[in-house]
Every structure is written in structure tokens, then in C-alpha cells.
Design a protein around this motif. Structure first.
Motif, mmCIF file in Angstrom:
data_model
loop_
_atom_site.group_PDB
_atom_site.id
_atom_site.type_symbol
_atom_site.label_atom_id
_atom_site.label_comp_id
_atom_site.label_asym_id
_atom_site.label_seq_id
_atom_site.Cartn_x
_atom_site.Cartn_y
_atom_site.Cartn_z
ATOM 1 N N ARG A 179 2.333 12.964 2.701
ATOM 2 C CA ARG A 179 2.061 12.060 3.824
ATOM 3 C C ARG A 179 3.098 12.215 4.931
ATOM 4 N N TRP A 180 4.346 12.524 4.521
ATOM 5 C CA TRP A 180 5.424 12.676 5.488
ATOM 6 C C TRP A 180 5.663 14.118 5.891
ATOM 7 N N GLY A 181 4.686 14.980 5.659
ATOM 8 C CA GLY A 181 4.713 16.314 6.236
ATOM 9 C C GLY A 181 5.210 17.435 5.361
ATOM 10 N N LEU A 188 -6.622 13.276 -1.431
ATOM 11 C CA LEU A 188 -5.842 12.059 -1.655
ATOM 12 C C LEU A 188 -4.729 11.897 -0.631
ATOM 13 N N VAL A 189 -4.054 12.995 -0.298
ATOM 14 C CA VAL A 189 -2.954 12.924 0.676
ATOM 15 C C VAL A 189 -3.461 12.434 2.020
ATOM 16 N N HIS A 190 -4.682 12.845 2.389
ATOM 17 C CA HIS A 190 -5.246 12.467 3.684
ATOM 18 C C HIS A 190 -6.198 11.280 3.580
ATOM 19 N N ASP A 191 -6.099 10.539 2.470
ATOM 20 C CA ASP A 191 -6.901 9.317 2.289
ATOM 21 C C ASP A 191 -8.392 9.551 2.485
ATOM 22 N N GLY A 192 -8.881 10.639 1.926
ATOM 23 C CA GLY A 192 -10.312 10.918 1.967
ATOM 24 C C GLY A 192 -10.816 11.512 3.262
#
Length: 275
Positions: free
Chosen positions: A140-142, A227-231
Motif C-alpha cells: 500500500r505504501w509503494g 488485495l493490495v489495491h482493495d479489489g
């Protein structure tokens, strides 16, 4: 130190040593499939894990299924409630304050009304179950995924998710259970319950997949990216083989802009000729 405690300490060091060694090998790899440069090694570990599962873990999971469904469901709910602690922390670290608050509400409701989490009251009243961990927080933080790796006994992962496992382990309430035999028994029951839940999926994999290793790898990478990009993953595949955050990243990785659908032709005249 008691004998059991010493054995647990050696087992923990052996496990962490394997995780770190595979991650270091993944970081040094540079050839072959860019997503899976360690494929020969990964396939060997996959076959080892599969053999252990076939000989030991799967038979135990099949015996475990003799327990009544409501008992197995209650055990799954109990461990799910504990995992909500890790989920809430990671939602908070990702800046999802509302989701973290909902996770906390789930923990309170399920731990009280749900009798220590044995009954999933939170879902029944509309408190959604989230899926977050430290690997997702890093993404999420790159941080890039790094190469795909297969961890002994644990299965598919990436270098980033392997590092995330250490964070998950350090924040898991089960890690701090005492005495040691109680902690070991809790972890054993947790993994046995998880394996029993996946029995049907493993049967489908054996029947449907021509190459089970490749199927598991691709499914894992796709699911983790989702999952990392929330779908809502970006159109372009941005999974870099390194672990460094993108330059100038000061928050969750933004979705890249889409390239316009219409672009000027490369040549004025079509190229013709024999193929």
C-alpha cells in the motif's frame, strides 16, 4: 530452560532462517521469469511441501473433519477473531481509520456477545470482515512485490510478503501465549483448521490444473495484487522485482494514469510484404 521450550526455540530459529534465506536468494535472482526467477528452487520447495502435506498434514486434516461442523466453525471463528487484531492494526497503518474502527467493533462484539469469538456475531450485524496484513501494508505504501518465493511449510509468498510475515508474527496475540506448550498447541490447531478448510480446494486443484505449481503461483500473485489495491488494481501490471518504494512516495501508491486509447500511427503507410 525446559526441554520443550528449547525445542520450540530451535524450531523457531530454523523456520525464520529458512524464510530469510529464501528471501535473500529471491533478492539476488535476476534471470528467467521476472516474476519467478527462482522457479527451479521454488518448484523443489513446492514438491517438498506437497510431500509433507500428502504424508502428514492432509491425513490429519481429514481426521479433524470428523468433528461436528458447528465445532469446526466455532474454532475457525475463534482464530478469525484473533486475526482481526492484526487486521485492525494494518488498516490503521494504511490510513484506513474507518475500517480500523469497524475491525475494533468486530473484536469487541465477537469477544463479548460472541463468547470469545466462537460465534461471529459481527458479520451477522453487518460488520464486514476485512483482509489485511503487513505484506499488504508494505504494498500500500509503494513497496514492490519482489520475486515470487515458496517458503518451506508455509507455501506461496513473495519477498515483500515474506517480510510481512515477520510483522504478522510479531503482532499475533498467539505469539505471546504462555506456557510454550499452550502456544504450540494453539498454532497447531490453527493450521490444522485452516488446512481442513482448504481440502475441497486442493481436490479441485488436483483435478483441474495441468501444472499445479504454475496455477498456485499465478492465482497467488493475482489475489495478492487484488488485495493490495482493495479489489481495484491498475490496468498496468506494476509489480516490480525490487522492494524499494517508488521515488517521492509519501503515501499509498497512486493508480497510474491510463494511456489514451487513440494514439498516432507509427507509420503513414501500412507495411506490406510476405510473412
Amino acid at each position: 530452560m525446559p526441554l520443550v521450550s528449547r525445542r520450540y526455540s530451535r524450531l523457531r530459529k530454523f523456520f525464520l532462517g529458512n524464510v530469510i534465506a529464501v528471501m535473500l536468494l529471491g533478492g539476488c535472482a535476476s534471470a528467467g521469469n521476472p516474476r519467478d526467477p527462482l522457479e527451479p528452487l521454488n518448484r523443489g520447495i513446492y514438491q517438498f511441501n506437497d510431500a509433507v502435506d500428502t504424508v502428514l498434514i492432509r491425513p490429519l486434516a481429514e481426521v479433524y473433519q470428523v468433528l461436528p461442523q458447528f465445532v469446526r466453525t466455532s474454532i475457525g471463528n475463534f482464530f478469525s477473531n484473533i486475526q482481526d487484531v492484526i487486521i485492525a492494526l494494518n488498516n490503521l497503518l494504511q490510513g484506513k481509520v474507518t475500517d480500523a474502527g469497524l475491525d475494533l467493533c468486530r473484536i469487541i462484539v465477537n469477544s463479548t456477545v460472541g463468547i470469545l469469538g466462537l460465534i461471529d456475531v459481527g458479520t451477522e450485524i453487518g460488520l464486514e470482515k476485512h483482509q489485511e496484513d503487513f505484506g499488504q501494508t508494505l504494498g500500500r505504501w509503494g513497496f514492490g512485490t519482489g520475486p515470487y518465493i515458496v517458503i518451506p511449510f508455509l507455501g506461496p509468498s513473495t519477498v515483500r510478503d515474506g517480510i510481512g510475515l515477520i510483522g504478522d508474527w510479531k503482532t499475533d496475540p498467539l505469539t505471546y501465549l504462555e506456557p510454550t506448550r499452550t502456544r504450540n498447541a494453539a498454532y497447531g490447531l490453527y493450521f490444522l483448521n485452516r488446512r481442513a478448510e482448504l481440502l475441497n480446494a486442493s481436490r479441485i486443484l488436483e483435478i483441474a490444473a495441468l501444472d499445479p505449481y504454475e496455477f498456485v503461483r499465478d492465482a497467488y500473485l493475482q489475489r495478492r495484487r487484488n488485495l493490495v489495491h482493495d479489489g481495484n488494481p491498475p490496468d498496468e501490471d506494476d509489480q516490480e522485482p525490487d522492494l524499494k518504494p517508488k521515488p517521492g512516495a509519501s503515501g499509498p501508491a497512486p493508480t497510474p494514469e491510463k494511456v489514451p486509447e487513440t494514439a498516432p500511427p507509427a507509420t503513414e503507410k501500412p507495411v506490406t510484404g510476405d510473412r
